[in-house]
Design a protein around this motif. Sequence first.
Motif: not given
Length: 362
Positions: A139, A192, A195
């Motif tokens: 990320v 995060q 995802s």
Amino acid sequence: MQDIPEEWREVCTDSCQGVALFQRGDKAGKPSDRESLMMELAQLVQKTVQESSWWERRGVDCTILGAAFACLPAAFLLLRSSQVLWFTLGLLLMGTAHAIITIKGTHLASHGALSESRAWGDFWAIFFIEVCGSFTARVGVHAHVKMHHAHTNIIGLGDSSTWRIPFLPRSVYLFLAPLAVPVITPLVALAQLRSLPPRPALRTVLMVTVGLYSQYWLLLHVSGFQSVASTLLCMLVCRAMFSLPYIHVNIFQHIGLPMFSPNRRPKRIYQMTHGVLNLPRNPLLDWTFGHSLISCHVEHHLFPSLSDNMCLKVKPIVSKYLKEKELPYQEDSYLSRLCLFFRKYKELMVFAPPITELVGVQ
């Protein structure tokens, strides 16, 4: 022009048109006029890079990072002292080393600037971003390299909007909120994980845990801290020591400069010269954050794969070329930008920034 390698062509072309525009050129068989400025500058920088030694390209920055790690044992031992002076010195030493590792190190690692090997580059990205920086590498690299660099100052894509917290008063945002970054960072990393595929998500959890727990364990067993509260407080102080200038630098060098629409974005050289600003040389921040985040930010955005030391070396070439071509080479002082943001906080950080149209320059 034909000698420019593929990786250099990537930084010279607009993300929508790609390398094909450079290869096609105009009817005379020459590169498009809109692309030729970036290609010409890339040749000058590439020549300097090829003539530079490994020490200049990567060695200087690797040595600085190595020195930061080498200071950690002394910092842990100094924190054992009951004398205020030695304890404070240990705190400062650990905080500075942590900033070098987690800001300079993670930034270079995210761009693959620490090694020419792709495998080693991936390793260093995971080590610095996840173990040291308490964030997820996948990320982090996507947000910084794929979004911020590819879409610098493009509204809604790479406009530094993640640093905007419009409900906070200006004094809180500029001087208090950044101190919470060490706590917010791992929490955002956990958020995060949804995802990510299971494997990198599990790796992130393990690496972040290893990084945080290793410092906690060493403070308990080497520095001699007696309680959980005092240990966590020490970790917070060390990790937050450079949070204020870190957040300041992130917003000072982009927000308040021209912003562009995703549908009418300028060519790369215009986008970067109008939307990026250099701060002056600062011995403390140059060492902890790296030249590419301070005095060579324009150079870094034009050629993001260069190390901090190489950005500093090509700085005279880039600044001279841009000034000769009558392109902006924006510079301002830290204090000047701080005063600007304090004075125009609502305009710059609360309200949506206006879109700039570069009429007549392309």
